[in-house]
Design an enzyme around this catalytic site. Structure first.
Site, mmCIF file in Angstrom:
data_model
loop_
_atom_site.group_PDB
_atom_site.id
_atom_site.type_symbol
_atom_site.label_atom_id
_atom_site.label_comp_id
_atom_site.label_asym_id
_atom_site.label_seq_id
_atom_site.Cartn_x
_atom_site.Cartn_y
_atom_site.Cartn_z
ATOM 1 N N GLY A 11 11.403 70.876 81.035
ATOM 2 C CA GLY A 11 12.760 70.863 80.503
ATOM 3 C C GLY A 11 12.696 70.600 79.013
ATOM 4 O O GLY A 11 11.751 71.018 78.342
ATOM 5 N N CYS A 12 13.666 69.907 78.498
ATOM 6 C CA CYS A 12 13.721 69.618 77.064
ATOM 7 C C CYS A 12 12.440 68.931 76.599
ATOM 8 O O CYS A 12 12.070 67.879 77.105
ATOM 9 C CB CYS A 12 14.926 68.725 76.771
ATOM 10 S SG CYS A 12 15.021 68.230 75.045
ATOM 11 N N PHE A 13 11.783 69.528 75.619
ATOM 12 C CA PHE A 13 10.511 68.952 75.181
ATOM 13 C C PHE A 13 10.665 67.607 74.498
ATOM 14 O O PHE A 13 9.718 66.836 74.450
ATOM 15 C CB PHE A 13 9.671 69.917 74.350
ATOM 16 C CG PHE A 13 10.346 70.646 73.219
ATOM 17 C CD1 PHE A 13 11.349 70.101 72.451
ATOM 18 C CD2 PHE A 13 9.934 71.938 72.918
ATOM 19 C CE1 PHE A 13 11.933 70.797 71.410
ATOM 20 C CE2 PHE A 13 10.491 72.647 71.878
ATOM 21 C CZ PHE A 13 11.511 72.074 71.118
ATOM 22 N N TRP A 14 11.842 67.292 73.976
ATOM 23 C CA TRP A 14 12.048 65.969 73.388
ATOM 24 C C TRP A 14 11.694 64.876 74.390
ATOM 25 O O TRP A 14 11.130 63.856 74.029
ATOM 26 C CB TRP A 14 13.503 65.760 72.995
ATOM 27 C CG TRP A 14 14.019 66.559 71.858
ATOM 28 C CD1 TRP A 14 13.327 67.315 70.963
ATOM 29 C CD2 TRP A 14 15.398 66.667 71.493
ATOM 30 N NE1 TRP A 14 14.196 67.892 70.071
ATOM 31 C CE2 TRP A 14 15.461 67.510 70.368
ATOM 32 C CE3 TRP A 14 16.563 66.145 72.014
ATOM 33 C CZ2 TRP A 14 16.665 67.826 69.746
ATOM 34 C CZ3 TRP A 14 17.756 66.464 71.403
ATOM 35 C CH2 TRP A 14 17.804 67.292 70.272
ATOM 36 N N CYS A 15 12.070 65.098 75.633
ATOM 37 C CA CYS A 15 11.893 64.075 76.670
ATOM 38 C C CYS A 15 10.505 64.082 77.288
ATOM 39 O O CYS A 15 10.191 63.207 78.094
ATOM 40 C CB CYS A 15 12.932 64.259 77.767
ATOM 41 S SG CYS A 15 14.623 63.982 77.189
#
Length: 176
Positions: A11-15
């Site tokens: 999913g979101c690479f930030w996380c």
């Protein structure tokens, strides 16, 4: 010391950076794009769902200190492996989950870990995470790198607001 690469789309690479970022034997965790057919894509191109790329993290690690199997355990504990349409409120192919293997040993370990998760009975739905051969990995823009460090308040709001933090706590007993 010998290093290897591990590449995960969660999913979101930030996380997906923070969970891997603080262990001995892990040299770097970078955000980027992989799996698609457009060289050097931009964030806007990937979000348009026309490049075939996933948001992903690539980890450089020392397998003698931190095993690939341990990386797989961390990966699984940061995602909803049954969601085929993305992760939490991020929808679309670029937010789907995948393990990109860099060797036959990684492929076998990834397949075994997926089978173990499916057999565990932890989830009532089938595991949707794909296991794919690694393709070229393109670094995301600088503002995406180490996002949780650069923008901790926004990162925390996003993790909670997207539903990721609650899912991880309920299903994995950990922190995002």
């Amino acid at each position: 010391m010998k290093t290897e690469k591990a590449t995960f789309a969660g999913g979101c690479f930030w996380c997906m950076v923070k969970p891997f970022d603080s262990y001995d034997g892990i040299e770097s965790v970078v955000s980027g794009y992989t799996g698609g057919n457009v060289p050097n894509p931009t964030y806007e191109q990937v979000c348009s769902e026309t490049t075939g790329h996933y948001e992903a993290v690539q980890i450089t690690f020392q397998p003698e200190i931190f095993s690939y199997e341990r990386l797989l355990e961390i990966f699984w504990s940061q995602i909803d492996p049954t969601d085929a349409g993305g992760q939490f409120f991020d929808r679309g192919q670029s937010y789907q989950t995948a393990i990109f293997y860099h060797s036959e040993e990684q492929r076998l370990a990834a397949e075994q870990s997926k089978q173990d998760l499916e057999k565990s009975g932890k989830f009532s739905k089938p595991v949707a995470t794909k296991i794919l051969e690694a393709k070229p990995f393109y670094l995301a823009e600088d503002y995406h790198q180490d996002y949780y460090k650069k923008n901790p308040a926004h990162y925390n709001r996003y993790s909670v607001g997207s539903g990721r933090a609650g899912f991880i706590e309920r299903n994995w007993g950990g922190q995002s």
